[in-house]
Every structure is written in structure tokens, then in C-alpha cells.
Design a protein around this motif. Structure first.
Motif, mmCIF file in Angstrom:
data_model
loop_
_atom_site.group_PDB
_atom_site.id
_atom_site.type_symbol
_atom_site.label_atom_id
_atom_site.label_comp_id
_atom_site.label_asym_id
_atom_site.label_seq_id
_atom_site.Cartn_x
_atom_site.Cartn_y
_atom_site.Cartn_z
ATOM 1 N N PHE A 89 89.870 -99.812 79.367
ATOM 2 C CA PHE A 89 89.594 -98.453 78.888
ATOM 3 C C PHE A 89 89.694 -98.457 77.374
ATOM 4 O O PHE A 89 90.701 -98.884 76.791
ATOM 5 C CB PHE A 89 90.606 -97.475 79.485
ATOM 6 C CG PHE A 89 90.532 -96.100 78.869
ATOM 7 C CD1 PHE A 89 89.411 -95.306 79.036
ATOM 8 C CD2 PHE A 89 91.593 -95.601 78.129
ATOM 9 C CE1 PHE A 89 89.336 -94.049 78.467
ATOM 10 C CE2 PHE A 89 91.537 -94.343 77.558
ATOM 11 C CZ PHE A 89 90.401 -93.562 77.736
ATOM 12 N N ARG A 90 88.657 -97.983 76.721
ATOM 13 C CA ARG A 90 88.628 -97.926 75.266
ATOM 14 C C ARG A 90 87.998 -96.614 74.849
ATOM 15 O O ARG A 90 86.923 -96.257 75.339
ATOM 16 C CB ARG A 90 87.825 -99.104 74.682
ATOM 17 C CG ARG A 90 88.337 -100.484 75.105
ATOM 18 C CD ARG A 90 87.470 -101.609 74.563
ATOM 19 N NE ARG A 90 87.546 -101.704 73.117
ATOM 20 C CZ ARG A 90 86.585 -101.370 72.286
ATOM 21 N NH1 ARG A 90 85.423 -100.920 72.750
ATOM 22 N NH2 ARG A 90 86.749 -101.476 70.991
ATOM 23 N N ALA A 91 88.659 -95.882 73.941
ATOM 24 C CA ALA A 91 88.128 -94.594 73.504
ATOM 25 C C ALA A 91 88.611 -94.286 72.095
ATOM 26 O O ALA A 91 89.711 -94.681 71.689
ATOM 27 C CB ALA A 91 88.560 -93.479 74.453
ATOM 28 N N ALA A 119 100.003 -90.025 79.685
ATOM 29 C CA ALA A 119 99.998 -91.383 80.245
ATOM 30 C C ALA A 119 99.365 -91.407 81.628
ATOM 31 O O ALA A 119 98.698 -92.384 82.002
ATOM 32 C CB ALA A 119 101.423 -91.929 80.313
ATOM 33 N N VAL A 120 99.543 -90.336 82.391
ATOM 34 C CA VAL A 120 98.911 -90.240 83.708
ATOM 35 C C VAL A 120 97.389 -90.222 83.542
ATOM 36 O O VAL A 120 96.656 -90.910 84.258
ATOM 37 C CB VAL A 120 99.403 -88.991 84.464
ATOM 38 C CG1 VAL A 120 98.694 -88.855 85.807
ATOM 39 C CG2 VAL A 120 100.920 -89.042 84.659
ATOM 40 N N ALA A 121 96.910 -89.425 82.577
ATOM 41 C CA ALA A 121 95.466 -89.345 82.339
ATOM 42 C C ALA A 121 94.900 -90.688 81.885
ATOM 43 O O ALA A 121 93.839 -91.122 82.355
ATOM 44 C CB ALA A 121 95.168 -88.262 81.304
ATOM 45 N N VAL A 122 95.585 -91.372 80.977
ATOM 46 C CA VAL A 122 95.108 -92.673 80.498
ATOM 47 C C VAL A 122 95.145 -93.695 81.633
ATOM 48 O O VAL A 122 94.239 -94.536 81.761
ATOM 49 C CB VAL A 122 95.952 -93.143 79.301
ATOM 50 C CG1 VAL A 122 95.619 -94.585 78.925
ATOM 51 C CG2 VAL A 122 95.732 -92.224 78.107
ATOM 52 N N SER A 123 96.152 -93.615 82.482
ATOM 53 C CA SER A 123 96.225 -94.506 83.642
ATOM 54 C C SER A 123 95.010 -94.319 84.545
ATOM 55 O O SER A 123 94.385 -95.302 84.989
ATOM 56 C CB SER A 123 97.511 -94.234 84.424
ATOM 57 O OG SER A 123 97.508 -94.914 85.659
ATOM 58 N N SER A 162 100.127 -97.595 79.976
ATOM 59 C CA SER A 162 99.276 -96.499 79.494
ATOM 60 C C SER A 162 99.994 -95.703 78.403
ATOM 61 O O SER A 162 99.389 -95.319 77.392
ATOM 62 C CB SER A 162 98.908 -95.580 80.655
ATOM 63 O OG SER A 162 98.178 -96.286 81.640
ATOM 64 N N TYR A 163 101.275 -95.467 78.591
ATOM 65 C CA TYR A 163 102.039 -94.723 77.601
ATOM 66 C C TYR A 163 102.190 -95.541 76.314
ATOM 67 O O TYR A 163 102.105 -94.987 75.208
ATOM 68 C CB TYR A 163 103.406 -94.363 78.170
ATOM 69 C CG TYR A 163 104.111 -93.238 77.453
ATOM 70 C CD1 TYR A 163 103.393 -92.223 76.815
ATOM 71 C CD2 TYR A 163 105.497 -93.170 77.413
ATOM 72 C CE1 TYR A 163 104.029 -91.184 76.173
ATOM 73 C CE2 TYR A 163 106.153 -92.124 76.769
ATOM 74 C CZ TYR A 163 105.410 -91.141 76.145
ATOM 75 O OH TYR A 163 106.059 -90.104 75.513
ATOM 76 N N ALA A 164 102.384 -96.832 76.456
ATOM 77 C CA ALA A 164 102.477 -97.701 75.277
ATOM 78 C C ALA A 164 101.165 -97.690 74.493
ATOM 79 O O ALA A 164 101.171 -97.717 73.251
ATOM 80 C CB ALA A 164 102.833 -99.127 75.693
ATOM 81 N N ALA A 165 100.028 -97.635 75.204
ATOM 82 C CA ALA A 165 98.726 -97.596 74.531
ATOM 83 C C ALA A 165 98.572 -96.303 73.732
ATOM 84 O O ALA A 165 98.021 -96.298 72.627
ATOM 85 C CB ALA A 165 97.607 -97.721 75.558
ATOM 86 N N LEU A 207 92.148 -95.895 71.225
ATOM 87 C CA LEU A 207 93.076 -96.134 72.337
ATOM 88 C C LEU A 207 92.467 -97.206 73.233
ATOM 89 O O LEU A 207 91.329 -97.064 73.687
ATOM 90 C CB LEU A 207 93.297 -94.825 73.098
ATOM 91 C CG LEU A 207 94.551 -94.706 73.967
ATOM 92 C CD1 LEU A 207 94.837 -93.221 74.227
ATOM 93 C CD2 LEU A 207 94.401 -95.428 75.284
ATOM 94 N N GLU A 208 93.220 -98.269 73.453
ATOM 95 C CA GLU A 208 92.730 -99.380 74.265
ATOM 96 C C GLU A 208 93.803 -99.754 75.285
ATOM 97 O O GLU A 208 94.972 -99.914 74.936
ATOM 98 C CB GLU A 208 92.398 -100.573 73.378
ATOM 99 C CG GLU A 208 91.780 -101.755 74.101
ATOM 100 C CD GLU A 208 91.424 -102.884 73.145
ATOM 101 O OE1 GLU A 208 90.240 -103.192 73.010
ATOM 102 O OE2 GLU A 208 92.347 -103.436 72.517
ATOM 103 N N ASN A 209 93.400 -99.899 76.563
ATOM 104 C CA ASN A 209 94.373 -100.218 77.603
ATOM 105 C C ASN A 209 93.676 -100.940 78.753
ATOM 106 O O ASN A 209 92.594 -100.530 79.188
ATOM 107 C CB ASN A 209 95.037 -98.937 78.124
ATOM 108 C CG ASN A 209 96.184 -99.215 79.065
ATOM 109 O OD1 ASN A 209 96.985 -100.104 78.834
ATOM 110 N ND2 ASN A 209 96.267 -98.461 80.153
#
Length: 472
Positions: free
Chosen positions: A316-318, A298-302, A353-356, A343-345
Motif C-alpha cells: 500500500f502506497r499513498a 491504523a485500522v484503515a491503513v491495515s 500499519s500504525y508504524a507506517a 505512506l508506505e506499508n
């Protein structure tokens, strides 16, 4: 295990040898179901660079014939290593289905529909021969190994995998093993299984035991493909969410948000590796994530959500690969147990981020074929962006670090961006592959610098907290 590619891998000097087994048609012939990703991958045709490999040192000295005998046993354990892909001829020439008609039809649907012109058949593997390849220096070995795997590990080869050794006659060090395979038969987890199984079987033979007698059972990948094909259709809300994701991408899977230059055709890849955390720093940032009731991912996605917003003004979309080993019976199997999710956030907060991440995992828990059939397969365009997260500490199969295990990718031409986050007991490093264009180099320099800085930011916060605590 460190993630690298064949031009950058660590190799010992010495003699490079290759062991080629012989594949013969099985009696009786058996047709097996293809997975959705096998159909996509093999459908592109035989080509250099479609392989991946594992490299490691054996824990003990062993003669090459002992290693070959152990390898033959590993092949006998894993059904996918005894299968080959061919183009369909006509119904009369095709081998009979090994499953009931209902299962075969489900298998056809799973691989994208009965219109596929591919078939997967079992073969018998017979002992082969050793051949020495030229080259003594690490530079020469890397070049020869790349050319060799490019030639022998192509999708339609029979078989499309190969065992290689590097023997150093000037040293008492055990041989370095490199096992390459077309990607259609292996994923990153499978590489660990192959390394573990071969090392275990070599040790058994040296100790006079039957090879692999203590290894856990390994169910075939074809059984997994059939299992996925027979699952219920995805629920309407999952299909609808995929439709939203693809529409947001202009009818395709997510693309990298920054300029990559002219990628109308794939160009030479550029690969960069960043060592982000050592073991102590990793523990500190994981503790930071736990304080916020999330995990490290979640830290990385954030961080990437914030980067995407600041640099492109977009969410952010990947593409997000998710493993499909949904039961322990697949944990010790070799195959391509990966499906793609997205993954979209748009909120850089840790909870969002964790929910995504959780949503992406849920989307990836359903077979893709029935979802993507409407689009004629998984729709992608140049610039596709994917992130992979692999924490070796949490896998039930692993290889000791003192064997210097390496996940070795091929060198390819590419039109997309892929970032791997790899975690083990030594810390976290990331590997990024992208098109080697002037614009992409500039964009990725900015992205990777921002990503590493953002990942390490909690360490600065922790350091400031300690300073303030000491000042009091």
C-alpha cells in the motif's frame, strides 16, 4: 463538518447574493514569501476549480450589511486574505522585500528556488457591494455558485476569495453563508476558522460589541512560510527515505494500484460518498483499535494494505497530507498549512500499519522544498493516489453541527484518486474522487466495497463475541 462538492452540497432555496470587496496595492508595497505548495498550485495558472469553500447557516438572523461588516473584520484578522499573486516582472518593477535579504532568499528557496516566476504581495481591502445572482431553486443555486466561484476564486484574482449568501424571503431562517477561496489561501482547518470567526463577529455586532474582540490572535500564514523556510535542512536519513519512496514509484509520488483507464489527460471527476460508521459504531471500532494499542487510522491503513496486496500484489502506497501547524500560534490562522508526505506499508498487521502512519507523519514534519529541489519539484504522474485523514473532534477549532457546516470542493477534471476520511461526533464517512472512466469505475467499486467491508469487520467480530458470551 461534512465533505461534499458544489454539485452535491445542501443549499436552501432563495436569493443568491455575492459581496465583492476591492483590493488595492498596499502602501508601502510588501513582498511576502510563498510556500512550497502555493508555488506549485499557483504556478499552474488561473483556472476554474482551483477553489474550496465552507457553507454554513448563521446562528442568528442578520442584515446583509452586518454580515459584510463582519466579513471585513475577518479579512482584517487573516493576512493571507489580504494578499494576491502576480507574475514577476523585473527587479526594478518588483516591490521591495519586506524582510531582510537573508529571509527573502530563504523564502525563495522554500518555494522551490529563486527561479519561480511568482510573487506574493500584500494589498489593502476596501468595502465592496452586494450583487444578486439569479436562481431560486437549489439546483439553480448550485450551478450558479459553481460558475461564480470558478470565475472569481482563481489564483491570480485580486482578491481570490468571495463571500456569498442565500437569503430565503419565505422563511425566518438565518441566511446560509458560503465563503469560497482559491486553495492557495485556505485548507480544511482554515474553513472552520472562517466559519467560526464570521459567526462570532456577526454575533458581536448584533450585541453592540467590537467584532472579534474575544477571538484569539491569528498569526499570518506568511509568517509560517518564513518560519518553515528558516528551519534547518532535513537530516540525511529523511532525504534518503524520500529517495526510496520516489524510486519505488518509478521516480514519482505513489499511484493508485488498480486500472484507471486512459488518464493521459485529466477527465471529468466522479465523486462517491460512503457513510461508514454512526457515532455508536465509531466508538466501538475505536475501542477495538485501543485494545490493540493503536488508533483508528491504523485500522484503515491495515484494510487498505490488505486490499493493495490482494488486488495488485503490491504494498500500500499513498500520498498522505500532513498539517504543518506545529505550534499553537497557527491554530487560529487561515492559510494552506499542509505539506505532503507518503505512506508506505506492506504488512497488514495493526502495529506495522500504525508504524507506517508514524513514519509518514515524521517525513511530513520537514519542509519539502529542499528535498524536492533535486527532482525539479514534487514529481507526480497520472494516477497519483492520496488519502486524507481529518478528525474534527480533535481540532481546537470547530463549528456546531446544527449550523450544517459543509466543506465544499469544486468540480474538476482529474487524473488521480483522492480519498478523504472525515470523522466527527456523528460518525465516520469517506469521500472519494477519481477519474470517471469505465475502468476506474470498476476498480473503485471494488476498492471502496472492500474498504468499507474491512472497516466494518471489527463490528462483526464484536457482535460474534457478544453472541458467544450470551450463549455461555
Amino acid at each position: 463538518m461534512r465533505l461534499t462538492n458544489v454539485s452535491q452540497m445542501q443549499v436552501q432555496p432563495g436569493r443568491l447574493l455575492t459581496y465583492s470587496v476591492t483590493a488595492r496595492a498596499a502602501e508601502p508595497p510588501e513582498r511576502l514569501p510563498l510556500s512550497f505548495d502555493q508555488d506549485r498550485h499557483v504556478g499552474l495558472g488561473s483556472r476554474p476549480g482551483s477553489w474550496m469553500a465552507v457553507a454554513f447557516h448563521l446562528p442568528v438572523q442578520a442584515e446583509r450589511e452586518t454580515i459584510a461588516q463582519a466579513w471585513l473584520h475577518v479579512i482584517s484578522r487573516h493576512g493571507t486574505l489580504r494578499t494576491v499573486f502576480t507574475k514577476k516582472q523585473n527587479d526594478a518593477a518588483a516591490p521591495p522585500a519586506a524582510t531582510p535579504e537573508r529571509d527573502q532568499q530563504a523564502g525563495d528557496q522554500h518555494c522551490g528556488g529563486p527561479q519561480t516566476d511568482l510573487q506574493l504581495s500584500s494589498v489593502q481591502i476596501e468595502p465592496g457591494t452586494w450583487e444578486e445572482l439569479t436562481g431560486q431553486s437549489p439546483e439553480a443555486i448550485r450551478a450558479i455558485l459553481r460558475a461564480h466561484f470558478d470565475a472569481v476564486c482563481q489564483s491570480f484574482n485580486a482578491p481570490s476569495h468571495r463571500l456569498c449568501l442565500i437569503e430565503d424571503p419565505a422563511s425566518a431562517r438565518p441566511a446560509q453563508v458560503i465563503i469560497g477561496s482559491d486553495h492557495a489561501h485556505v485548507d480544511a482547518w482554515s474553513l472552520l476558522v472562517l466559519a467560526r470567526d464570521l459567526a462570532h463577529c456577526v454575533a458581536d455586532l448584533l450585541e453592540g460589541h467590537p467584532p472579534g474582540v474575544d477571538l484569539p490572535p491569528a498569526e499570518s500564514f506568511a509568517s509560517h512560510s518564513r518560519h518553515l523556510a528558516n528551519r534547518p535542512a532535513p537530516p540525511p536519513e529523511v532525504v534518503a527515505r524520500w529517495r526510496e519512496i520516489l524510486e519505488a514509484g518509478g521516480g514519482a509520488m505513489p499511484t493508485f494500484p488498480l486500472d484507471l483507464g486512459d488518464i493521459s489527460q485529466p477527465v471529468e471527476e466522479r465523486v462517491e460518498i460512503r457513510d461508514v460508521f454512526d457515532a455508536e459504531e465509531l466508538a466501538a471500532v475505536e475501542a477495538h483499535a485501543k485494545e490493540h494499542s493503536v488508533r483508528l487510522i491504523a485500522v484503515a491503513v491495515s484494510v487498505m494494505t490488505r486490499l493493495a496486496g490482494e488486488l495488485s500484489g503490491e504494498p500500500f502506497r499513498a500520498v498522505f497530507p500532513v498539517h504543518s501547524r506545529d505550534d499553537q500560534r497557527w491554530y487560529n490562522s487561515v492559510g494552506w498549512f499542509i505539506t505532503n508526505s507518503a505512506l508506505e506499508n506492506d504488512d497488514a498487521g495493526y502495529q506495522s500499519s500504525y508504524a507506517a502512519v508514524k513514519e509518514a507523519i515524521r517525513l511530513g514534519s520537514y519542509p519539502l522544498a529542499p528535498i524536492m529541489r533535486t527532482y525539479g519539484g514534487m514529481p507526480q504522474v497520472p494516477g497519483m493516489f492520496a488519502m486524507s485523514w481529518l478528525d474534527h473532534r480533535k481540532l481546537p477549532v470547530n463549528v456546531a453541527q446544527d449550523l450544517n457546516p459543509q466543506h465544499v470542493s469544486a468540480v474538476i477534471h482529474t487524473d488521480g484518486v483522492m480519498i478523504w476520511f472525515v470523522i466527527n461526533e456523528t460518525g465516520l464517512h469517506l469521500r472519494c474522487r477519481y477519474p470517471d472512466t469505465r475502468q476506474a469505475r470498476r476498480s473503485m467499486r471494488t476498492w471502496l466495497a472492500g474498504l468499507v467491508y474491512g472497516l466494518r469487520a471489527p463490528l462483526e467480530q464484536l457482535a460474534l463475541r457478544e453472541i458467544k458470551g450470551t450463549a455461555r
